[in-house]
Design a protein around this motif. Sequence first.
Motif: not given
Length: 411
Positions: A269-278, A296-312
């Motif tokens: 049911e969870r498919g690929a969990s957005e891994r390829p887009a990430l 090395m930073a205190n936080r990671s990068v912001d990754l802007h993708i579209l989910n399975a429903q096409g929402e950002p």
Amino acid sequence: MQSPAPPATPPRRERLLTAWLGLSMALMFCGLLVFPSRTSLMNALDAVFFLPALIVVLVAARHRPLELVTRWPLLWIFLLYATLSTYYSPSPNPSRFVRAMIELFVLFSAFELFVRRWPGAFWRAMLIGIAAAAVAAAVDFYAYYFIVGRPFDNQLYGVFERFEITPWLVLDTNQLYASMYCITLPFFAFFASRQLPPARWIRVLPWLTTLTLLVYLAANQRRSTLVALAVGCLALPVLTGTRRLLVPLAVLALVLGAIVAVDPGIITERGASERPALWSASWEHIKEAPVFGHGMANRSVDLHILNAQGEPVVHDHPHNYYLSLLYFLGFAGLLLWTLLWLPEGLKALRHHRHRTVLLLAALATGFSAVLFDGIHPYTPFMYNWPSVWIPMALLVAVVRQLPDAPAGGPR
């Protein structure tokens, strides 16, 4: 040439070492299921293990202090490179990464020292720590399923919740990380039992802990965990050519089959969990600084993708340890990280694969797990340490004690 036998340890000192290391490994292997936060667990580990172990390492090298560097040249190069990289990152945090540098040096150097000088205490302590992890996993499993009445799929993929059952039993989303946290422990247990004199509890304990942890890992319903375990189980017969080692793979296949029979949606049911887009979005950021990374930073990068429903949507890490490593430290960091374990891994494969097969399988399992869920490749103690740093340190410690290849070639 055979390695010299370690000097005999007085029984009282052996018991004290076993007790101390057993407590330390229990904290490592089940602390996230017991402590209310990772910060409190790290503080406890520093007090119980990392600081005392550093003192032991320094005392052992007091007559040859330079050996602390000359024995670990590649490790120090990687640690200094990763630590200093924070100064060119967009969010420097020297205290965090100096702490990571100290803890990782202690992990490698202390494990190697214990395996060389006090192997009996070390391997008994490892079995004690793994048994503690199995008990904690069993309590966690029982509490979620039979007291709270919340199956793990709701807890993992729904809202984050916290349940205070008793003053000493508080359940929270720490079990989110437990699949990666416990995944290599069965291999460690069987390897440790082989290093000790035969005894009934030593023979039985790996089977009991493995069964308990398999139930717990299956209940967590993390597909990446089960895939990684399959990789490790497949490594056993492939590396040794022994057909009977197909049995663990068959057992895991039965577990997967049971999951599909009971609730196939857990797998599908969870498919690929957005891994390829990430991963694609992460690669675009990696290309901005491919050689030395972003630091090395205190936080990671912001990754802007579209989910399975096409929402950002925005994710804060690529859900892949190796892409995180490339983002923070670049290909130079990936090369240095690989050199920490590859020479000993190749030696094990060429000359000692039957003696080290369980550690190689643990490494394959952990490295497969972080392919889908890895984050923060260089930190103080974290839930992915049992998947990455601990199997690496164990493999290095064990292989360094093994004899060199004979002049006639590989054995």
